[in-house]
Scaffold this motif. Structure first.
Motif, PDB file in Angstrom:
ATOM      1  N   SER A 164       0.867  -1.177   0.000  1.00  0.00           N
ATOM      2  CA  SER A 164       0.000   0.000   0.000  1.00  0.00           C
ATOM      3  C   SER A 164       0.909   1.233   0.000  1.00  0.00           C
ATOM      4  O   SER A 164       2.117   1.111  -0.240  1.00  0.00           O
ATOM      5  N   HIS A 165       0.329   2.400   0.294  1.00  0.00           N
ATOM      6  CA  HIS A 165       1.081   3.644   0.086  1.00  0.00           C
ATOM      7  C   HIS A 165       0.960   4.572   1.285  1.00  0.00           C
ATOM      8  O   HIS A 165      -0.054   4.586   1.978  1.00  0.00           O
ATOM      9  N   ARG A 166       2.001   5.352   1.486  1.00  0.00           N
ATOM     10  CA  ARG A 166       1.966   6.396   2.511  1.00  0.00           C
ATOM     11  C   ARG A 166       1.690   7.768   1.911  1.00  0.00           C
ATOM     12  O   ARG A 166       1.526   8.737   2.643  1.00  0.00           O
ATOM     13  N   GLY A 167       1.697   7.863   0.605  1.00  0.00           N
ATOM     14  CA  GLY A 167       1.493   9.142  -0.069  1.00  0.00           C
ATOM     15  C   GLY A 167       0.938   8.903  -1.458  1.00  0.00           C
ATOM     16  O   GLY A 167       0.234   7.920  -1.697  1.00  0.00           O
ATOM     17  N   ASP A 194      -2.909   6.234  -3.709  1.00  0.00           N
ATOM     18  CA  ASP A 194      -2.795   7.026  -2.488  1.00  0.00           C
ATOM     19  C   ASP A 194      -2.911   6.085  -1.293  1.00  0.00           C
ATOM     20  O   ASP A 194      -2.823   4.859  -1.449  1.00  0.00           O
ATOM     21  N   GLU A 195      -3.152   6.646  -0.102  1.00  0.00           N
ATOM     22  CA  GLU A 195      -3.193   5.816   1.105  1.00  0.00           C
ATOM     23  C   GLU A 195      -4.305   4.772   1.066  1.00  0.00           C
ATOM     24  O   GLU A 195      -4.271   3.800   1.831  1.00  0.00           O
ATOM     25  N   ASP A 196      -5.286   4.954   0.216  1.00  0.00           N
ATOM     26  CA  ASP A 196      -6.406   4.014   0.150  1.00  0.00           C
ATOM     27  C   ASP A 196      -6.149   2.840  -0.800  1.00  0.00           C
ATOM     28  O   ASP A 196      -6.939   1.897  -0.838  1.00  0.00           O
ATOM     29  N   HIS A 198      -4.399  -0.435  -1.956  1.00  0.00           N
ATOM     30  CA  HIS A 198      -3.611  -1.603  -1.542  1.00  0.00           C
ATOM     31  C   HIS A 198      -3.687  -2.593  -2.706  1.00  0.00           C
ATOM     32  O   HIS A 198      -4.776  -3.074  -3.044  1.00  0.00           O
ATOM     33  N   THR A 215       6.762   8.700  -6.689  1.00  0.00           N
ATOM     34  CA  THR A 215       6.204   8.563  -5.345  1.00  0.00           C
ATOM     35  C   THR A 215       6.752   9.692  -4.471  1.00  0.00           C
ATOM     36  O   THR A 215       7.858  10.179  -4.684  1.00  0.00           O
ATOM     37  N   ARG A 220       4.350   0.788   1.612  1.00  0.00           N
ATOM     38  CA  ARG A 220       4.147  -0.100   2.763  1.00  0.00           C
ATOM     39  C   ARG A 220       4.045  -1.527   2.242  1.00  0.00           C
ATOM     40  O   ARG A 220       3.031  -1.909   1.657  1.00  0.00           O
TER      41      ARG A 220
END
Length: 235
Positions: A164-167, A194-196, A198, A215, A220
């Motif tokens: 997933s992502h932190r930004g 984005d953070e949503d 995965h 990025t 993550r």
């Protein structure tokens, strides 16, 4: 360029507006520029935003400078040491243009979009790929600002680590295709993350996949092995 009509995943208008305003980090602006070089739809949106911005500026009443502003600016310039500008120009960090990534053998003959030429040369043949494991390779591109840009080479049929992502992440396909929980992405498509988000991207069988990704924060990873490798590969 014959694939232009097949582009299905475009860049959101908010990001295009930020690009037109010059407020995107260089890494994201590079992805947008590459997509615009292939996409009539997004190019028209940027042109409309720029036209609107120009009209707003024309309708804006100029604000007068405070008394003495010009003299104050000239005084500050005169106060600078004579060699200050020369020092800046000689600073390698400021004067050097982004060094093209040099040359060895390439796994493909894919031509890159023109905006990539100043960063990674004209095709995958001239990129200095570095292995990140599992046959996947990357080339980090020289960009100013917090966000990072990299080329990713993913062998056909390879599954990328679950993450997933932190930004924000922008991923543009330059060759081949990949699929994930969102959709299938092919040449010219851009996936926004984005953070949503995965997902587990998988390069499509039949042809190796090359992507340009930007990025502004580390990914993550769910698996322990990618997490161990993350500090070394910088993703």
């Amino acid at each position: 360029m014959t694939d232009l009509p097949l582009i299905r995943h475009h860049i959101p208008d908010t990001v295009l507006a930020a690009y037109a305003a010059g407020s995107l980090d260089e890494a994201f602006a590079l992805v947008v520029a590459c997509h615009l070089s292939l996409c009539d739809t997004c190019r028209a949106t940027v042109a409309a935003v720029e036209a609107t911005g120009g009209a707003l500026l024309e309708d804006t009443t100029p604000a007068p400078l405070p008394p003495g502003a010009l003299d104050a600016m000239l005084a500050r310039l005169r106060a600078e040491p004579d060699d200050a500008v020369d020092d800046m120009l000689e600073d390698p960090a400021l004067a050097a243009k982004p060094a093209p990534i040099a040359l060895p053998a390439s796994p493909t003959d894919t031509a890159f979009p023109a905006p990539l030429g100043a960063y990674a040369a004209a095709s995958a043949e001239t990129v200095r790929w570095r292995s990140v494991g599992g046959g996947v390779r990357q080339a980090v591109l020289p960009c100013a600002g917090r966000a990072k840009a990299r080329l990713l080479y993913i062998p056909a049929g390879t599954e990328m680590p679950d993450h997933s992502h932190r930004g924000m992440e922008m991923t543009m396909v330059l060759q081949g295709a990949f699929s994930d929980e969102v959709d299938r992405f092919t040449f010219g498509d851009v996936e926004m993350g984005d953070e949503d988000l995965h997902h587990t991207p998988v390069a499509e069988a039949g042809r190796d996949c090359i992507c340009l990704a930007a990025t502004d924060a580390p990914l993550r990873f769910r698996g322990w092995l990618p997490r161990l490798a993350q500090p070394f590969i910088g993703i």
